[in-house]
Enzyme design. Structure first.
Site: not given
Ligand code: CA
Length: 516
Positions: A227, A263
């Site tokens: 993330d 990401e």
């Protein structure tokens, strides 16, 4: 009499070919060129009637995701699942972690995770966890200790430097800071005050986040989705990339074939800096203005095919192992069925455009049934993470704060789509089975082919010295071209039919063909 014999012969031949295709065939994929499925855990399937999706709910739904038979028509056939964060957290989305070593009790237990991993591996399905390492919850013990250390000016406290700290006159621009205990001192908090950002200049912090990944690799997890990868050092790409270089090299020492995806929500050029260390989501493909949706809405197909060719060759120059990670939407985006019409066929060609493309595509749960959900007037991400539409009495509820009205869900439930041989679900399942039957689709080198048409185009795909061709019709009209470039039509799939006879290639609306 001869006619009757021919009919009998034909029937016999058909029954032979049907019995062959019905033979149970297992997926033998042994690499990372896989179709993944993102599960927003709290919204997927509820096993214990508390309304919250959980790990056991996923175990209960594994036959839907992958029943172990490549040619199954009632199973999607995905080859990996990405679980959004499952660790102890105060929020429904769990991207702010209190304790990385505890499964959130609303999702289940470590035993449930062990069982999920084992059941997935039986079906050759990989499991990757979402690691939100950039920030924690304010309720994390590390942050509590950080606060106490600063209250007491206890510079020797191990946790004094665990988070990015800034005194009053020393604030880097372009980053957000939140006040520490209502003083002029502050901590970095780009996402929210509830999500303080860890200090990766501190080797103790680096060791902490490495130990978390090691712990789950030892449990049998196949890899991770990282993330907020570019926030490790926000606005300092070199430092962020250097962190990931160190981190991923350490993980590859433990598991050489680990599946990693980052990401890096940014331009292709910024993503390229990270791509040498790990594969990254290809954001340019996603959302309403992305390559997939624009092409599905009949933009010149040659723009799409040129982009795929260019992107793949750019990745190959960075690393031979780099692969595109295509997707239409995820839990931070409006759902694609809001801008890609299912009933007219747009959603079908969109699925074909990214599942008949190189690398490792990701399907957001519910995308395969045209589930809807967008931020809307309430401006809430909860609307993008609604309860999966099983249609069979699953007790999973929409997340807190959602406002999306059920009556807008017009594309049908899983139960309904399983009963319809032309449903969007069936189309996704067929695409995945085609991907497995033709390894070149995921692994080959894509070269654009120009058919002299704005809405009929595709690729020559070369793999192991063999070439196959993928051709898409991204319009609402049937298109016919004269060509002797191919020897045989291998497969077609999409919203209509296709044929290749007498040097005439005919492709129905929003339909794709595979030729050799
Ligand atoms: Ca539950």
């Amino acid at each position: 009499m001869i006619k009757k014999l021919l009919i009998i012969l034909f029937v016999l031949l058909m029954s032979v070919s049907c019995s062959l295709s019905n033979k149970k065939q297992a997926d033998t994929t042994d690499d990372n060129y896989r179709v993944f499925y993102e599960i927003f855990v709290g919204s997927f399937s509820d096993s214990n009637n508390d309304g919250v999706g959980d790990l056991r709910g996923i175990i209960d739904r594994l036959d839907y995701l992958n029943d172990g038979n490549i040619n199954s028509k009632d199973s999607l056939g995905i080859q990996g699942i990405w679980l959004t964060p499952i660790f102890l957290s105060p929020s429904y989305h769990k991207y702010d972690v209190i304790d990385y070593y505890r499964i959130d009790p609303s999702f289940g237990t470590q035993d449930d995770l062990d069982e999920l991993i084992a059941e997935c591996h039986k079906r050759n399905v990989l499991v990757i966890l979402d690691l939100a390492l950039n920030h924690t919850s304010v309720q994390n013990e590390w942050f509590r200790q950080f606060q106490i250390a600063h209250q007491n000016n206890d510079y020797n406290n191990k946790y004094y430097d665990y988070y990015v700290y800034s005194p009053e006159n020393d604030r880097p621009s372009g980053m957000t800071f939140c006040s520490l205990d209502n003083t002029y001192e502050a901590y970095e908090c780009n996402f929210s005050g509830e999500m303080p950002e860890l200090n990766f200049d501190n080797q103790d912090v680096r060791n902490e986040v490495l130990n978390i990944a090691k712990y789950y690799l030892n449990k049998g997890i196949d890899g991770f989705r990282f993330d907020a990868a570019r926030y490790i050092y926000l606005n300092n790409t070199d430092s962020s990339v250097n962190f990931w270089k160190w981190y991923t090299e350490e993980l590859k020492k433990i598991k050489e074939d680990i599946y990693l995806v980052g990401e890096v929500w940014s331009s292709d050029s910024e993503i390229s800096y990270y791509q040498a260390e790990m594969n990254c989501f290809n954001f340019a493909m996603s959302q309403t203005d992305g390559m997939i949706a624009r092409s599905a809405k009949s933009e010149d197909i040659n723009r799409f095919t040129s982009y795929i060719e260019t992107y793949q060759s750019a990745l190959k120059r960075i690393s031979e192992k780099a692969m595109p990670i295509s997707f239409i939407s995820n839990h931070d985006m409006d759902r694609s069925a809001g801008y890609l019409n299912v009933s007219t066929g747009q959603a079908y060609i969109a699925a074909s455009l990214y599942l008949l493309s190189p690398g490792s595509p990701f399907i957001y749960y519910g995308e395969e049934i045209g589930m809807k959900g967008s931020r809307g007037g309430a401006n809430t991400d909860a609307n993008r993470r609604l309860a999966m539409l099983w249609g069979d009495g699953d007790t999973v509820n929409d997340p807190e704060g959602s406002t999306y009205e059920y009556k807008n869900q017009i594309n049908g439930t899983v139960k309904e789509q399983l009963q319809d041989k032309n449903s969007l679900f069936r189309h996704y399942a067929k695409l995945i089975s085609i991907r497995k039957n033709y390894p070149a689709i995921a692994r080959g080198t894509y070269t654009r082919i120009d058919l002299g048409q704005n809405n009929l185009g595709g690729f020559a795909v070369t793999y192991n010295d063999e070439t196959l061709y993928i051709v898409h019709n991204n319009s609402a009209e049937e298109i016919t071209v004269s060509t002797d470039a191919y020897s045989k039509l291998l497969e077609y799939c999409g919203f209509a039919e296709a044929s290749y006879k007498n040097n005439e290639l005919k492709v129905g609306p929003y339909t794709s063909v595979i030729l050799k």
